[in-house]
Enzyme design. Structure first.
Site, mmCIF file in Angstrom:
data_model
loop_
_atom_site.group_PDB
_atom_site.id
_atom_site.type_symbol
_atom_site.label_atom_id
_atom_site.label_comp_id
_atom_site.label_asym_id
_atom_site.label_seq_id
_atom_site.Cartn_x
_atom_site.Cartn_y
_atom_site.Cartn_z
ATOM 1 N N ASP A 20 55.398 13.124 97.053
ATOM 2 C CA ASP A 20 54.774 12.951 98.133
ATOM 3 C C ASP A 20 54.265 13.818 98.939
ATOM 4 O O ASP A 20 54.701 15.215 98.442
ATOM 5 C CB ASP A 20 54.106 12.228 98.839
ATOM 6 C CG ASP A 20 52.998 11.217 98.906
ATOM 7 O OD1 ASP A 20 51.781 12.389 98.871
ATOM 8 O OD2 ASP A 20 52.360 10.444 99.594
ATOM 9 N N ASP B 277 43.895 8.638 96.690
ATOM 10 C CA ASP B 277 43.879 6.595 97.694
ATOM 11 C C ASP B 277 43.230 6.419 97.547
ATOM 12 O O ASP B 277 43.499 5.229 98.115
ATOM 13 C CB ASP B 277 44.495 7.181 98.802
ATOM 14 C CG ASP B 277 46.021 7.997 98.795
ATOM 15 O OD1 ASP B 277 46.732 7.625 98.432
ATOM 16 O OD2 ASP B 277 46.539 8.836 99.985
HETATM 17 C C1 GLA Z 1 50.002 8.863 101.012
HETATM 18 C C2 GLA Z 1 49.938 9.048 99.493
HETATM 19 C C3 GLA Z 1 49.726 7.411 99.295
HETATM 20 C C4 GLA Z 1 51.426 6.403 99.980
HETATM 21 C C5 GLA Z 1 51.563 6.978 101.311
HETATM 22 C C6 GLA Z 1 52.476 6.718 101.831
HETATM 23 O O1 GLA Z 1 48.803 8.657 101.799
HETATM 24 O O2 GLA Z 1 48.939 9.343 98.799
HETATM 25 O O3 GLA Z 1 49.805 6.135 98.560
HETATM 26 O O4 GLA Z 1 52.158 7.131 99.722
HETATM 27 O O5 GLA Z 1 51.655 8.755 101.597
HETATM 28 O O6 GLA Z 1 52.522 6.766 103.168
#
Ligand code: GLA
Length: 707
Positions: free
Chosen positions: A454, A511
């Protein structure tokens, strides 16, 4: 008659021809780019025919629109190179021919690929410019890259990848913007005098600025017409200039965001620029990029193995990790058909929310007193593999790492935080060594086959060295753990490009697990991304990012359009919902092999409320159409949906896979509700399929098989 004043280089891949021509010792111009020219086309005539007239108010000769337009030659637009000497003084490069190497088709391995390297020098300023081009007849993508070398360190403000012309019979350009939970929005901007500039100064590819451009010619649609596509494969932020000169010529430049090479140096390169020409509409661009990405860019961790159905626990538990609950969730996910379990954020340091612990990559012993292995063993006992979330390039000020090494953070100490975190300075070898050691220790001590990588904030200042540092770290980990797959995530789709995908195998597209939003995002992303890399998960019944309540059928089929997974808490599913999800997952598994190797073709829907695509097997023997109803229609009855890319003379057996989903308000007898039918490619493409009436937020799934 050959004209001795010209030098020519011709690139062909069967579908397109690109001709570069240089007068005397000058940098070449692209004098032709489009459909394949006859092999006996006279290139001197092509070059002479390209030259424009001169009239009042112009110089006596039109300055070259070369692959690196030179300001010193009175070029009236944006130069391809902007440099300053070590003393800060602007340099005005003027290059002359040194050397060229064009490989003949067939000499680059078994594929009839061509590579061209051109070298030009500017002895006065101690500079060397080189440009390279490589064709790929299987994918139809040409890769172009530029490099500058200097005898003494110089400051680079701008270097464009080889500059190509834009079509004249084009009224608009399509580029891509977006936002968190709203990635891949297509912008259509009319051509006009001057510049369309996209510059991404966030330091990562970003939701806002996917580095792609499509230039449709007048009348081009998804399925027909001519178009040109560009993608800049770089994760550090790009700059795009699409310019119409006063004389009417148009050109496109792509490079790193300007000024992001912060230190003087003696060598700079652009990232690869991927370009392609299509005479089959936007789909020709989409197919070329999809194939090139899947078959040339991505290094698959376990080649030949099917893409596993994912389960990701993020939206089920967030930071609230409990081993007993996680085991229960894992067993339920497996029963639904999941084959890989991904433990998301919250397993390390003291991370009970997003305010702490990034950088402290050791398992939280409060949540996992016996480490991660009891969970991993359980996941394995359910025949799933195990994946783990990291956000390596980040640090919370509230962390042991930051307390020990505040100087490792990128930017000033008083900068504005993003999600309460700072980026680490990836240009520092000791930072990369720390991250390598901690990630490698976790990978070595556990049976982990997947990392969700991430990157949840923009950089305080963009800097190309940061991207190079990240690439270096991932490359090292990939070399030492070659069977571990990586998913690129950045608050969803904030880092998606061919540069990161050279080092990863999946992207977390968004997301947003809202199937309606996802339908649109996926549809547009397919202009660049194949199914095999595009993650898509079945979200919760009540969507966490939109508040919408969406039926399981639509949620499941939208996820089944791409690399399928689940991300809801399986404990919320009713028996009916679980049944639907199991069935769609079983369907996906039965079809994933040919779908993953096939092409996604966007359909031209006569009804703007229908977003439809056709996924066609590589050999054309079968296809599946996903016809998503994104809204209520303005007319009462569904309009026929035209298919594409079929053999006009062949017959196809058509089956409505989910005809049981027809609702009571569909009172008539459209044939697909009851029968399979066989129709010619001609009929399917020229008339189209008439589907039963349906509710918004539902999907028809139509299977076709060549007879
Ligand atoms: C980001 C990612 C999510 C999740 C969160 C965890 O927002 O896009 O899918 O993994 O971090 O904190």
């Amino acid at each position: 008659m050959p004209d001795q004043r010209y030098r020519f280089w011709r690139l062909d891949d069967g579908g397109q021809t690109l001709v570069l021509a240089a007068m005397d010792d000058r940098l070449p111009e692209c004098v032709y780019w489009g459909g394949a020219l006859p092999m006996d086309e006279d290139l001197t005539t092509v070059a002479r025919a390209y030259a424009l007239d001169v009239t009042g108010g112009m110089l006596d000769e039109n300055p070259d629109l070369s692959i690196c337009p030179e300001a010193v030659r009175s070029f009236p637009g944006q130069p391809g190179l902007i440099l300053r000497g070590a003393d800060g003084q602007a340099l005005l490069p003027r290059f002359s021919f040194q050397n060229a190497k064009l490989s003949s088709p067939g000499t680059e391995g078994s594929e009839p690929r061509q590579t061209l390297t051109l070298i030009f020098a500017d002895p006065e300023n101690g500079l060397r410019y080189s440009a390279s081009f490589a064709t790929d007849p299987t994918t139809g993508v040409i890769t172009a890259q530029a490099q500058i070398e200097s005898e003494t360190p110089v400051h680079l403000d701008w270097l464009a990848a080889p500059v190509l012309p834009a079509p004249q019979l084009s009224d608009e350009m399509i580029d891509v913007s977006g936002r968190w939970i709203g990635e891949f929005q297509l912008n259509r901007t009319p051509w006009s005098a001057g510049i369309r500039l996209r510059e991404n100064r966030t330091g990562r590819t970003g939701h806002e600025h996917f580095p792609g451009l499509i230039l449709p010619e007048r009348g081009a649609s998804n399925t027909a017409g001519r178009a040109f596509g560009f993608h800049y494969g770089w994760s550090g932020g790009h700059r795009m200039v699409a310019e119409e000169l006063p004389d009417g010529r148009r050109h496109v430049q792509f490079g790193h965001a300007s000024g992001t090479e912060s230190a003087p140096a003696t060598r700079f390169s652009t990232a690869p620029l991927y370009v392609t020409y299509s005479d089959t509409g936007l789909n020709g661009i989409a197919v070329a990029f999809q194939r090139h990405l899947r078959d040339r860019i991505v290094t698959w961790a376990k080649p030949g193995t099917p893409r596993p159905v994912h389960y990701n626990c993020w939206e089920a538990i967030y930071f609230d990790h409990d081993l007993t609950e996680l085991k229960d969730i894992a067993s339920r996910a497996a029963a639904l058909g999941a084959e890989r379990f991904v433990l998301d954020d919250g397993w390390f340091g003291q991370r009970d929310d997003d305010t702490t612990s990034l950088g402290d990559w050791t398992t939280d012993s409060r949540k996992y007193p016996n480490g991660l292995n009891p969970l991993i063993d359980h996941v394995h006992s359910e025949n799933m593999t195990f994946g783990l979330w990291f956000e390596p390039e980040m640090v919370n000020p509230e962390s042991d790492l930051y307390r020990a090494h505040p100087e490792w953070a990128l930017g000033r100490g008083d900068q504005t935080l993003g999600r309460q975190q700072m980026a680490l300075n990836m240009a520092r070898p000791e930072v990369r060594a720390y991250l390598y050691d901690h990630i490698a220790a976790i990978l070595s001590a556990h049976a982990i086959d997947y990392i969700k990588w991430d990157h949840n904030r923009v950089l305080p200042t963009p800097d190309a060295a940061q991207t190079r540092g990240t690439y270096d770290l991932i490359d090292r980990l990939r070399a030492d753990f070659p069977t571990v797959e990586i998913e690129s995530c950045a608050s969803g789709g904030g880092r998606i490009d061919f540069g990161i995908l050279q080092r990863s195998q999946r992207v977390w597209l968004s997301d947003s697990n809202d199937a309606l939003e996802r339908l649109r995002i996926q549809h547009n992303a397919a202009l660049f991304l194949p199914l095999a890399v595009t993650g898509s998960h079945v979200g919760p019944r009540h969507c966490h990012t939109s508040g919408r309540t969406i039926d399981i059928g639509f949620r499941a089929w939208v996820a089944a359009q791409r690399h399928m997974g689940f991300e809801m808490d399986p404990r919320e599913l009713t028996e009916d919902e679980a049944g639907v999800l199991r069935d769609v997952t079983t369907w996906w598994k039965a079809n994933r092999d040919w779908m993953c190797a096939g092409d996604i073709l966007r359909l031209d829907s006569a009804d703007p409320s229908v977003i439809a695509e056709q996924q066609t097997a590589r050999d054309g023997s079968r296809f599946v159409v996903f016809s998503g109803k994104a809204d209520s229609s303005s007319q009462i009855a569904p309009r026929p949906l035209r298919l594409t890319g079929l053999d006009v003379a062949a017959k196809y057996r058509i089956h409505l896979a989910n005809r049981a989903d027809a609702v009571a308000l569909s009172r008539g007898t459209p044939v697909l509700k009851t029968d399979d039918i066989t129709l010619s490619g001609r009929y399917l493409m020229d008339h189209g399929l008439t589907l039963p009436w349906s509710f918004p937020l539902t999907m028809w799934v139509i299977e076709g098989e060549r007879q």
